[in-house]
Design an enzyme around this catalytic site. Structure first.
Site, PDB file in Angstrom:
ATOM      1  N   ASP A   8       0.856  -1.183   0.000  1.00  0.00           N
ATOM      2  CA  ASP A   8       0.000   0.000   0.000  1.00  0.00           C
ATOM      3  C   ASP A   8       0.894   1.235   0.000  1.00  0.00           C
ATOM      4  O   ASP A   8       1.745   1.389   0.885  1.00  0.00           O
ATOM      5  CB  ASP A   8      -0.900   0.015   1.237  1.00  0.00           C
ATOM      6  CG  ASP A   8      -1.959  -1.081   1.198  1.00  0.00           C
ATOM      7  OD1 ASP A   8      -1.948  -1.875   0.238  1.00  0.00           O
ATOM      8  OD2 ASP A   8      -2.785  -1.137   2.123  1.00  0.00           O
ATOM      9  N   ASP A 129     -15.345  -2.743  -1.365  1.00  0.00           N
ATOM     10  CA  ASP A 129     -14.899  -2.471  -0.001  1.00  0.00           C
ATOM     11  C   ASP A 129     -16.136  -2.236   0.856  1.00  0.00           C
ATOM     12  O   ASP A 129     -16.958  -1.375   0.530  1.00  0.00           O
ATOM     13  CB  ASP A 129     -14.000  -1.236   0.023  1.00  0.00           C
ATOM     14  CG  ASP A 129     -12.841  -1.354  -0.973  1.00  0.00           C
ATOM     15  OD1 ASP A 129     -12.297  -2.467  -1.104  1.00  0.00           O
ATOM     16  OD2 ASP A 129     -12.508  -0.349  -1.630  1.00  0.00           O
TER      17      ASP A 129
END
Length: 240
Positions: A8, A129
């Protein structure tokens, strides 16, 4: 089942967030390319990359480190964050990315997902998500009234390569994945599902593998950086 190690990217560094909150970022490596190489050398088959700044900005922000990773590594990589138009999709695939993950636009502009999947078969995934079963967008900052399974089923005939399903409340929390919700989603659609959020031990991976649903893979980040999950051992077990 494929193990996707996560890198990330925030401000050019490899970080992990806690439940998607940008102000709760832990820097694990100042050199994301070196981190990617380490994952490749350990035997990983894929890389999972996220442009965190891009997810909030709506356009690529960490393009330089992503391009450096693509140049340095000879395994396929998928990328999510800030990919919200056809030009950006085409640009990344031209630069050697194997798969783009479309999240916010899957809710706001589903026709783009369909067009991209048709234009680039096998190279477009949908990122779903969720917080408490409802879809969140724009770097998880905005909640919608869209249910996870409804969104997933809406792309059943679109030709997308995979669904990357993240349980936000589990992400980075080292509390284990939401196996029931992940399995329910995988049973609800024929699209391959990749589990994300909370994968923090070998037992978690085995539980996902044996959950009764055909999962394509699982993404793990913090557990690999913290050492709670031994990468080589995990790869050996999943391939066994």
């Amino acid at each position: 089942m494929i193990l996707y190690p996560a890198i990330d990217l925030k401000d050019g560094q490899a970080v992990r967030l806690l439940r998607g909150e940008m102000d709760k970022a832990t820097v694990f490596n100042d050199d994301p390319t070196a981190q990617a190489r380490a994952f490749v050398e350990a035997g990983c088959e894929w890389l999972h990359l996220v442009d965190l700044n891009g997810a909030f900005a709506g356009t690529p922000v960490n393009a330089a480190p992503v391009e450096a990773i693509l140049a340095a590594c000879d395994i396929p990589a998928q990328l999510g964050g800030g990919i919200r138009d056809m030009a950006t999709i085409e640009g990344w695939l031209t630069k050697g990315l194997s798969r783009v993950i479309l999240g916010t636009v899957a809710v706001e502009n589903p026709d783009l997902v369909r067009d991209a999947a048709r234009e680039f078969p096998g190279h477009v995934a949908v990122g779903i998500d969720a917080r408490n079963g409802m879809v969140a967008t724009k770097g998880w900052a905005e909640e919608t009234d869209v249910q996870v399974t409804d969104l997933a089923r809406s792309f059943e005939d679109a030709g997308v390569a995979a669904i990357v399903y993240t349980d936000i409340n589990r992400d980075g929390a080292m509390q284990g994945p939401n196996i029931d919700a992940t399995a329910a989603l995988a049973h609800a659609v024929s699209i391959p599902v990749i589990a994300s959020g909370g994968v923090s031990s070998l037992e978690d991976l085995i539980a996902l593998r044996d959950c009764g649903a055909q999962l394509n893979g699982a993404i793990s980040g913090r557990a690999l950086y913290d050492g709670a999950l031994d990468l080589k051992q995990a790869l050996t077990v999943l391939r066994g």
